[in-house]
Design an enzyme around this catalytic site. Structure first.
Site, PDB file in Angstrom:
ATOM      1  CG  ASP A   9       2.362   0.959 -11.483  1.00 55.79           C
ATOM      2  OD1 ASP A   9       3.117   0.088 -11.025  1.00 55.79           O
ATOM      3  OD2 ASP A   9       2.303   2.117 -11.039  1.00 55.79           O
ATOM      4  CG  ASP A 128       1.606   2.541   0.045  1.00 56.39           C
ATOM      5  OD1 ASP A 128       2.786   2.288  -0.245  1.00 56.39           O
ATOM      6  OD2 ASP A 128       0.649   1.905  -0.419  1.00 56.39           O
TER       7      ASP A 128
END
Length: 243
Positions: A9, A128
Site C-alpha cells: 500500500d 469492501d
C-alpha cells in the site's frame, strides 16, 4: 492451491499499512519498490499494489507504480483510484496483469460495465463490505461512503460479466483480527467468478482456513499487515497453503 498476494500500500511513494483503511492510521515500512522486490524475492507470484493517495482522492503515485510494475518479474494487481477512462488507461499501461475497480463500480455503474466489457479478465471489482445491523453494506471512496447493499450490487456486476471479485471485510482490514470466512463463502457461493480474500489475516491458520474455501471459488488471499508485522514469513505462508 490458494494464491497469495502480498500487499504493498503506497502513500507518498512509501509502503504503509492502515488500520481499517483509515487515513492517518499509517505505519510506514520503507520504499514501495523495495517492499515489492522483497516479496518477489521471497517467492510471491503476485503483488497487490495499492495507490492509497489516489484511493483517498488526495493525489497519485502513478509514475512510481509504473516503475514498480516495470521492475517486477511477477504479476501485479493494481488498485486505488481507478474510476475513469484516464486512470484506467494509465493503470493498464503500467503493464500490470489486472486492475481493481473500487468506488467507481459503486458510483458509476455504466462506466464500470463498459470497463468490464472492454477489458474482461484484466478488470476485477473490489467489494469492501461492512456489516451494519445485520446488513452487508458496501463502502466507497476510502471506505467513507455507503455504496449500497452487497447482494444487489453483486447481482448487477454478475449481469455485467465481472470476471473476479476482491472481497474485504472493512472491520477486519489491518487489524490482524482473522478473516471473515462466512462472508467469503457467501460471496463465492453466489458467483462463478473467482473470489480473492482481503483483510484480517493474522496467522498461518487463517490462511489454511481460507484455503479450505478454494473448492467454493476462493482463489487467493491478500496478505498485508501480518507479513509486515512479522507474524509469519512469506515462504512460511506459501508452504502452509501448499500443505
Amino acid at each position: 492451491m490458494l494464491i497469495l498476494l502480498p500487499a504493498v500500500d503506497v502513500v507518498d511513494g512509501r509502503a504503509v499499512r492502515l488500520v481499517q483503511g483509515k487515513a492517518g492510521s499509517e505505519t510506514e515500512y520503507g520504499s514501495a519498490l523495495d517492499a515489492a522486490l522483497g516479496w518477489q524475492r521471497d517467492g510471491a507470484e503476485w503483488i497487490h499494489l495499492v495507490d492509497l493517495d489516489a484511493a483517498f482522492g488526495r493525489g497519485s503515485n502513478r509514475e512510481l507504480l509504473a516503475e514498480v510494475v516495470g521492475k517486477l518479474d511477477v504479476q501485479v494487481e493494481l488498485s486505488g483510484g481507478i474510476r475513469d477512462d484516464d486512470s484506467l488507461a494509465a493503470a493498464l499501461a503500467t503493464g500490470c496483469a489486472r486492475v481493481n475497480l473500487g468506488t467507481a463500480a459503486l458510483e458509476n455503474p455504466q462506466w464500470c460495465a463498459r470497463a468490464i466489457g472492454e477489458h474482461g479478465d484484466k478488470v476485477a471489482v473490489g467489494l469492501d463490505v461492512q456489516t451494519i445491523d445485520g446488513q452487508h453494506r458496501l463502502r466507497g471512496r476510502g471506505w467513507e461512503t455507503d455504496g449500497g447493499d452487497l447482494w444487489e450490487v453483486l447481482e448487477r456486476l454478475e449481469r455485467q460479466g465481472c470476471s473476479r471479485y476482491v472481497v474485504t471485510d472493512v472491520t477486519k482490514d489491518g487489524t490482524l483480527g482473522g478473516p471473515n470466512l462466512d462472508l467469503l463463502g457467501a460471496v463465492a457461493d453466489r458467483t462463478d467468478a473467482p473470489v480473492i480474500a482481503s483483510g484480517g489475516v493474522s496467522s498461518l491458520d487463517d490462511l489454511r482456513a481460507i484455503a479450505t474455501l478454494t473448492g467454493r471459488g476462493v482463489e487467493g488471499a491478500i496478505v498485508g499487515k501480518a507479513l509486515y508485522a512479522g507474524r509469519f514469513t512469506l515462504p512460511q505462508a506459501l508452504a502452509a497453503v501448499a500443505e
